[in-house]
Structure formats: structure tokens, C-alpha cells
Design an enzyme around this catalytic site. Structure first.
Site, short mmCIF file in Angstrom:
data_model
loop_
_atom_site.label_atom_id
_atom_site.label_comp_id
_atom_site.label_asym_id
_atom_site.label_seq_id
_atom_site.Cartn_x
_atom_site.Cartn_y
_atom_site.Cartn_z
CB CYS A 25 50.88 -3.82 -63.07
SG CYS A 25 49.49 -3.23 -62.06
CB CYS A 28 50.05 -0.59 -59.28
SG CYS A 28 48.96 -1.83 -58.55
CB CYS A 74 52.07 -5.79 -59.96
SG CYS A 74 51.58 -4.23 -59.20
CB CYS A 77 47.60 -5.00 -57.53
SG CYS A 77 48.18 -5.51 -59.17
CG ASP A 309 7.15 -12.52 -15.38
OD1 ASP A 309 8.24 -12.13 -15.85
OD2 ASP A 309 6.64 -12.06 -14.35
#
Length: 497
Positions: A25, A28, A74, A77, A309
Site C-alpha cells: 500500500c 508501506c 498489502c 501490513c 517466624d
């Protein structure tokens, strides 16, 4: 001003664009060109294209043919930066967050993508390197903004308005998990060449992780890399799907000091061979229950500056403790903590003071001070023979007495056999009225000193012992109280106010 960090790639911009546009895309492509301006990704596609055209007018023709309008899904992504940045998806996120009824002041977002995304990033860089080898000589994966970062740049501020909260790195993390089953098998191509890296390990659910795949790909030459990946990557036929939206609040850390007024109450649940010892509760349970109940935390962890304790009382200003509340749904104000502190202190067994929230960094203070702190004790002791005030007064002259303590018999089942040097800094003793053999001993010791064994010697395993210092008497301890744990943490709320 140039948007491209790789100056050498500018003359090849058109060729790189053509190489990638059938796979990626618009966003990207820009990522793989190395564009990392946050403001660039906050724009609409048309605004970003205008900026590119204004910056690189010589490439007007190729840039104006935006691949965003292409029917191709795409491969970088999986449409996360296109379909899943639309307003309707952000509304879906906001509705999911609100449905969980979690209180928070700030939020952040995390994106979970298939591990194969790492392989694809390298493959697309290889395609860029084919066109412009100088600019992409070392396949600069670290200079390519990740899908996760770009999504946050694009949607963070928009999600702020829908949640009416500030986007930050604190408090609530919203994890968006995406799945793309078409790429799941792409990591398997690496397995034969990296058997040691991707060996299935016991207790590990994921054979492939982002870290081990990334390290494998970084360890080979560009030529070898071409044989390990699908080149070019297979085209996808389906958009990724959101598998889950998970909200996790950062842990809340609560600190304070507690007193214990019972000789049958353990600090934590004491279970031996499936049977609970002592009372049907513990210090940690008494303190934790109202805090966990109020915050609706998933789980909790209690820690303290040492432990007494089961038969030892904790008096004085109390013992510092900290409680980590995992994924709480409600926040704690100081007024709420004060109310819970009063609720806990209604118990006849335990009382707390200085209850307050602290930062995660503060939690290391307990560990850092563990070896440095001192403790003051009061012990009721008994001798096998009469003992006078004059004999006891001699103890007051002893300072900084170093003991050699072999691991006590009573804890050998859980502690390694060793000889540990410990220091008694001072002590004093006073006979008990009406008794010739009983006396009260007050002493200040180094953390980790076994006081009971110092008194009765543990069959000679602690040297010197109190009995030896008092002329070889046989002594025993009838009751022991901790009067003070000398750690100035957490801060007293009275001092803070």
C-alpha cells in the site's frame, strides 16, 4: 527538505516505487523508502501525496498513481494501515475498552502481527536493494518504521478523543492482535537452515519468535537470504483479521508497614504436605484481600523486608512491605488507601500504617536494603541456673560481636548448609521480676541473624552463643518480638504531609 533518509535512493525513486506498488500500500511503500516523519503519517493519503509531490516534483507521474486505490491486498501490513485506521475501527476499540470497565488515566496501544512479518520486511528490502544496492547495502531494517509505530502515529491522537484520555506509555495497554493465516507458514522456510535457532523447546509455545527470526535473517548474506525467503513474496487474497482486543493495566504497587500481634500467624500461607499450619489466614492474606477486592486485580504478589517466624510478633513501627497488583480495574487514591488501611487495622492480628502507592522503580529499594538493614529484638529467655543482674550487666559491654552461624537445624530443609557471619551490634539484659532464671534480652543485629540460635546455640552450631557469654549456661528462648526494622522506607506519611 528531503523526506528520504537514503539520499542515494532519490534518483531511483521511480524504479523502487514501481517495484513495490504491486505488493504494498501507499503507506508501506513510504515505510520502505525510510520515511520516518511522524507528522507525515498523521495526514490523509491525499495530504501525504501532496507533500511527496511538493518535495519531489520530478517524480509526479509515479507518485500520483497511488497504490492505495489498488485492489491488491498489502503484503507488508495486511491492510492494518488502511482498513484498520478507519474511524469505525477506532470506535470498535473504544467500545471494547469501555466495556471492560477499567479505570485509567493514560493509555497506549500495542500491535500484534504474525512473526512472518519480519521475513516479509526483509524481502521487500531485498527488492529495494535490487534497484538501488548502494542505499540498501545493509538492508537497514532498523531504519524502516514498523507497522506498529506507524499505526500509533496515525491513530493515537484520534483514539484519544474517543476515549477522552491521553495517549501515553503508561497505565492501560490496548493490545490489538491481528492474524493473517496466509503468511503463517513463511517462517517454516527458515527452519531447515537454522535448526538450532528454531528447535522446539520444552515449555515454549512458539517455535518462531520475532527475536529469533530477526537474528537468523541478520546473520546471513544477501545472497543467502534470497534462498531462504519467497522472492518476491506471495500475494495475499485475504485482509488480516482482528483476533482479539486485550486491555491490560500496568501493575499498581502499594507499600506500607505492618505490625503482627499473634504468635500463631505466619507471614504467608504456611502449608506442609497439604496441611495448613497455624491460623486459617496470614499477614499477606489479611493485607492483600481488601486491596485485591477493591481493584479487581487479576493476581497479586506480596513481598517484604525480611520475615518473622510464625511465633514472633512484629512490633514498633512495623515491617516494610510491598504489594504488586496485576492488571487492576480500579485505581487507588490516597483517600481510598487510608480507608483500606483503617479496614485492615480493625483486625486484632495485623495493623498497617503508611499505606501508599509507589513506583515500580521503588520496588528495588526493598532488595537493595535487605543486606544493609539492622533489626532490634526483645527476647524472653530462661537459664538452667540462677542468674544475677551483675552477670547480665556484663552483656552491655559487648559491641559488634561477630557470630559464626551454621545453617540452623530447623531450616536445613529449605536453606543450604553454610556458615554465615552475622553481627550483634549491642545488647542489654534485665532480670524478670519474681524469677531468678528468666530475663529480658534486648539486642540489635545485622539482617539475617538467627536470634533464637544465638540464645541457645543450636547444639553448638552458633559460636559464640549467649549461653557461652554468660559462663557456659544452658539457655532457651521463651518468646521473641521484633521491635524495629531499621529501614527508612516507605516514607512516613506524617513526614510527607
Amino acid at each position: 527538505m528531503s523526506l528520504l533518509p537514503f539520499d542515494k535512493s532519490l534518483p531511483f525513486l521511480e524504479d523502487i516505487w514501481k517495484k513495490l506498488e504491486s505488493h504494498l500500500c501507499f503507506w508501506c511503500i513510504c515505510r520502505h523508502l525510510g520515511i520516518d516523519s511522524i507528522s507525515f503519517y498523521k495526514q490523509t493519503i491525499s495530504e501525504a501525496m501532496e507533500e511527496l509531490l511538493a518535495t519531489y516534483p520530478q517524480h509526479k507521474e509515479i507518485i500520483s498513481e497511488s497504490p492505495a486505490a489498488s485492489p491488491t491486498i498489502c503484503g507488508g501490513c495486511y491492510e492494518v494501515l488502511t482498513s484498520f485506521t478507519e474511524d469505525r475501527f477506532l470506535v470498535q476499540i473504544a467500545e471494547e475498552v469501555k466495556s471492560q470497565e477499567t479505570e485509567f488515566e493514560h493509555f497506549s496501544c500495542s500491535i500484534g502481527l504474525p512473526v512472518a512479518s519480519v521475513v516479509r520486511e526483509f524481502t521487500f528490502l531485498l527488492m529495494c536493494a535490487d534497484v538501488c544496492p548502494d542505499a540498501y547495502e545493509f538492508l537497514p531494517i532498523e531504519q524502516v518504521p514498523s507497522v506498529k509505530d506507524v499505526w500509533k502515529w496515525m491513530c493515537g491522537s484520534r483514539l484519544e478523543s474517543k476515549l477522552n484520555k491521553r495517549f501515553s506509555l503508561e497505565h492501560l495497554d490496548i493490545l490489538l492482535n491481528f492474524e493473517q493465516k496466509e503468511v503463517d507458514s513463511e517462517c517454516c522456510r527458515l527452519e531447515e537452515s537454522f535448526r538450532d535457532r528454531f528447535r522446539k523447546r520444552k515449555g515454549k509455545a512458539d517455535q518462531f519468535t520475532r527475536a529469533n527470526v530477526l537474528n537468523a535473517l541478520l546473520s546471513v548474506s544477501r545472497a543467502k537470504l534470497r534462498t531462504l525467503v519467497a522472492y518476491p513474496p506471495d500475494k495475499l487474497s485475504h485482509v488480516s483479521a482482528v483476533s482479539s482486543i486485550l486491555c491490560t493495566h500496568n501493575s499498581i504497587y502499594v507499600a506500607g508497614r505492618y505490625n503482627k500481634y499473634s504468635r500463631q500467624l505466619s507471614q504467608s500461607p504456611w502449608i506442609i504436605e497439604g496441611e495448613r499450619k497455624g491460623l486459617e489466614t496470614s499477614v499477606s492474606e489479611i493485607i492483600s484481600h481488601p486491596l485485591v477486592e477493591y481493584t479487581r486485580a487479576d493476581k497479586h504478589e506480596f513481598s517484604s523486608s525480611g520475615r518473622e517466624d510464625i511465633d514472633v510478633q512484629m512490633l514498633g513501627s512495623g515491617r516494610p512491605f510491598m504489594l504488586q497488583l496485576h492488571n487492576p480495574r480500579k485505581l487507588l487514591s490516597q483517600s481510598t488507601l487510608l480507608r483500606i488501611q483503617e479496614e485492615i487495622s480493625q483486625s486484632s492480628l495485623v495493623k498497617v500504617r503508611d499505606l501508599q502507592t509507589v513506583s515500580r522503580a521503588d520496588t528495588d529499594i526493598l532488595k537493595d536494603l535487605e543486606g544493609e538493614k539492622r533489626k532490634t529484638y526483645s527476647a524472653l529467655c530462661i537459664s538452667d541456673s540462677d542468674i544475677s543482674q551483675q552477670v547480665l550487666d556484663g552483656l552491655g559491654d559487648i559491641k559488634d560481636l561477630v557470630l559464626e552461624q551454621k545453617t540452623p537445624i530447623r531450616v536445613l530443609h529449605r536453606r543450604a548448609l553454610a556458615i554465615r557471619p552475622r553481627t550483634v551490634y549491642w545488647m542489654k539484659a534485665q532480670p524478670v521480676d519474681g524469677s531468678d532464671k528468666k530475663f529480658n534480652l534486648t539486642l540489635e543485629t545485622q539482617a539475617g541473624t538467627y536470634v533464637k540460635e544465638f540464645v541457645h546455640s543450636d547444639f553448638g552450631r552458633t559460636v559464640p552463643s549467649l549461653g557461652g557469654l554468660l559462663g557456659g549456661r544452658q539457655l532457651d528462648i521463651l518468646a521473641l518480638d521484633v521491635l524495629s526494622v531499621h529501614v527508612d522506607w516507605p516514607p512516613s506519611l506524617k513526614k510527607v504531609q
